[in-house]
Design a protein around this motif. Structure first.
Motif, short mmCIF file in Angstrom:
data_model
loop_
_atom_site.label_atom_id
_atom_site.label_comp_id
_atom_site.label_asym_id
_atom_site.label_seq_id
_atom_site.Cartn_x
_atom_site.Cartn_y
_atom_site.Cartn_z
N LYS A 42 -5.38 14.31 -9.17
CA LYS A 42 -4.25 14.35 -8.25
C LYS A 42 -3.00 14.87 -8.96
O LYS A 42 -2.24 15.66 -8.40
CB LYS A 42 -3.99 12.95 -7.69
N ALA A 43 -2.78 14.43 -10.19
CA ALA A 43 -1.63 14.90 -10.97
C ALA A 43 -1.76 16.38 -11.27
O ALA A 43 -0.78 17.14 -11.20
CB ALA A 43 -1.51 14.10 -12.27
N TRP A 44 -2.97 16.83 -11.61
CA TRP A 44 -3.18 18.24 -11.90
C TRP A 44 -2.90 19.09 -10.67
O TRP A 44 -2.22 20.12 -10.75
CB TRP A 44 -4.62 18.47 -12.38
N ARG A 45 -3.40 18.68 -9.53
CA ARG A 45 -3.19 19.44 -8.28
C ARG A 45 -1.71 19.44 -7.88
O ARG A 45 -1.18 20.47 -7.47
CB ARG A 45 -4.04 18.84 -7.16
N ALA A 46 -1.03 18.31 -8.03
CA ALA A 46 0.40 18.24 -7.72
C ALA A 46 1.19 19.15 -8.65
O ALA A 46 2.13 19.83 -8.22
CB ALA A 46 0.90 16.80 -7.84
N ARG A 47 0.80 19.18 -9.93
CA ARG A 47 1.46 20.07 -10.90
C ARG A 47 1.28 21.53 -10.49
O ARG A 47 2.23 22.31 -10.51
CB ARG A 47 0.87 19.82 -12.29
N GLU A 48 0.06 21.91 -10.11
CA GLU A 48 -0.20 23.29 -9.70
C GLU A 48 0.62 23.66 -8.46
O GLU A 48 1.17 24.76 -8.38
CB GLU A 48 -1.70 23.49 -9.41
N GLN A 66 0.81 -1.23 0.00
CA GLN A 66 0.00 0.00 0.00
C GLN A 66 0.85 1.28 0.00
O GLN A 66 0.38 2.34 0.38
CB GLN A 66 -0.93 0.00 1.21
N PHE A 67 2.09 1.19 -0.45
CA PHE A 67 3.01 2.33 -0.40
C PHE A 67 2.52 3.54 -1.20
O PHE A 67 2.83 4.67 -0.86
CB PHE A 67 4.40 1.92 -0.89
N HIS A 68 1.74 3.31 -2.25
CA HIS A 68 1.31 4.41 -3.11
C HIS A 68 0.34 5.37 -2.41
O HIS A 68 0.16 6.49 -2.85
CB HIS A 68 0.69 3.86 -4.39
N HIS A 69 -0.26 4.96 -1.30
CA HIS A 69 -1.17 5.84 -0.57
C HIS A 69 -0.44 7.03 0.05
O HIS A 69 -1.05 8.04 0.35
CB HIS A 69 -1.93 5.08 0.52
N GLN A 70 0.86 6.89 0.27
CA GLN A 70 1.62 7.97 0.88
C GLN A 70 2.03 9.03 -0.14
O GLN A 70 2.54 10.07 0.23
CB GLN A 70 2.85 7.39 1.58
N ALA A 71 1.78 8.79 -1.40
CA ALA A 71 2.10 9.76 -2.45
C ALA A 71 0.97 10.78 -2.54
O ALA A 71 0.13 10.75 -3.42
CB ALA A 71 2.30 9.05 -3.78
N PRO A 90 6.10 19.31 -17.19
CA PRO A 90 5.13 18.35 -17.71
C PRO A 90 3.68 18.72 -17.39
O PRO A 90 3.41 19.35 -16.37
CB PRO A 90 5.52 17.04 -17.01
N ASN A 91 2.79 18.34 -18.27
CA ASN A 91 1.35 18.51 -18.02
C ASN A 91 0.90 17.37 -17.08
O ASN A 91 1.69 16.51 -16.74
CB ASN A 91 0.58 18.52 -19.35
N PRO A 92 -0.37 17.37 -16.65
CA PRO A 92 -0.81 16.31 -15.73
C PRO A 92 -0.58 14.89 -16.24
O PRO A 92 -0.19 14.01 -15.46
CB PRO A 92 -2.30 16.61 -15.55
N MET A 108 5.53 9.58 -12.61
CA MET A 108 5.38 8.92 -11.31
C MET A 108 5.23 7.41 -11.48
O MET A 108 5.73 6.64 -10.67
CB MET A 108 4.19 9.50 -10.54
N LEU A 109 4.56 6.99 -12.55
CA LEU A 109 4.40 5.56 -12.80
C LEU A 109 5.73 4.92 -13.19
O LEU A 109 6.10 3.87 -12.68
CB LEU A 109 3.35 5.31 -13.88
N GLN A 110 6.49 5.58 -14.07
CA GLN A 110 7.77 5.02 -14.53
C GLN A 110 8.84 5.06 -13.45
O GLN A 110 9.59 4.10 -13.28
CB GLN A 110 8.27 5.78 -15.76
N GLU A 111 8.93 6.16 -12.73
CA GLU A 111 10.04 6.35 -11.79
C GLU A 111 9.76 5.81 -10.39
O GLU A 111 10.69 5.45 -9.67
CB GLU A 111 10.41 7.83 -11.71
N HIS A 112 8.49 5.79 -9.98
CA HIS A 112 8.18 5.41 -8.60
C HIS A 112 7.09 4.34 -8.50
O HIS A 112 6.65 4.03 -7.39
CB HIS A 112 7.74 6.64 -7.80
N SER A 113 6.61 3.83 -9.63
CA SER A 113 5.55 2.81 -9.66
C SER A 113 4.30 3.25 -8.93
O SER A 113 3.63 2.46 -8.27
CB SER A 113 6.05 1.48 -9.08
N VAL A 114 3.99 4.54 -9.02
CA VAL A 114 2.80 5.09 -8.36
C VAL A 114 1.81 5.52 -9.44
O VAL A 114 2.12 6.34 -10.29
CB VAL A 114 3.17 6.32 -7.48
N ASN A 115 0.62 4.93 -9.38
CA ASN A 115 -0.46 5.31 -10.29
C ASN A 115 -1.36 6.30 -9.57
O ASN A 115 -1.60 6.16 -8.37
CB ASN A 115 -1.25 4.07 -10.72
N MET A 116 -1.85 7.30 -10.29
CA MET A 116 -2.69 8.32 -9.67
C MET A 116 -3.74 8.82 -10.65
O MET A 116 -3.65 8.59 -11.85
CB MET A 116 -1.83 9.48 -9.19
N SER A 117 -4.71 9.51 -10.10
CA SER A 117 -5.77 10.07 -10.93
C SER A 117 -5.29 11.34 -11.63
O SER A 117 -4.29 11.95 -11.24
CB SER A 117 -6.98 10.41 -10.06
#
Length: 181
Positions: free
Chosen positions: A141-147, A95-100, A120-122, A129-138
């Motif tokens: 979430k990507a848009w908010r992290a980018r902002e 469940q490590f991806h929940h901490q992202a 990068p765009n969302p 994040m998927l390639q470098e940390h094996s974390v999948n996200m919505s």
């Protein structure tokens, strides 16, 4: 002593070790999350206050634990003791991806928005994040992290219209200038 602290603070990797120094409590928490994400395990905060951060692996039987305390008369935090080996099964650590969280992802992605480029765009954030940390996200979430990453690097739109601050700097740079709103 001070030189070794400065050298430790300049280290931006995700390794945890006894003696590791962080810039402040926020930096400490982000680096611990990145450490956990990269090593694919979940942890929980056992204790956290103004001067202390104690984290341990989610299963009670696992010995992984880190004790990080504020250094005297500074904002720096240092890993004082740590047991960095896991005895828990891999399926428990899945469940490590929940901490992202968005704030952690923005810290990870922040360097990509520095300089004159747009970053990068969302969809690019999701792929990275998927390639470098094996974390999948919505996408959200990507848009908010980018902002958040753009805001931390370049400042917010509201801050760029701060007229009183501009007038103060104008007066400071040009003696004898009169400016008022």
């Amino acid at each position: 002593m001070t030189e070794s602290v400065i050298l430790d603070v300049a280290y931006e990797g995700d390794d945890l070790f006894v003696g590791r120094v962080f810039k402040n409590k926020h930096d400490c928490k982000v680096k611990i999350v990145v450490h956990a994400i990269n090593r694919r395990f979940s942890y929980k905060n056992e204790r956290s206050n103004y001067d202390l951060v104690v984290v341990r692996c989610v299963p009670d039987a696992c010995p992984w634990r880190a004790y990080v305390a504020r250094m005297e008369d500074s904002e720096y935090f240092q890993v004082r003791t740590a047991t960095l080996v896991h005895s828990c099964p891999v399926d428990v650590r899945s469940q490590f991806h929940h901490q992202a969280t968005t704030s952690v992802i923005s810290e990870i992605m922040r360097s990509r928005y520095a300089g004159s480029g747009r970053g990068p765009n969302p969809i690019g954030v999701i792929r990275a994040m998927l390639q470098e940390h094996s974390v999948n996200m919505s996408y959200w979430k990507a848009w908010r992290a980018r902002e958040l990453a753009i805001e931390s690097v370049k400042g917010s739109d509201a801050d760029s219209y701060s007229l009183p601050a501009y007038l103060h700097l104008l007066k400071a740079a040009n003696s004898g200038t009169v400016a008022s709103i």
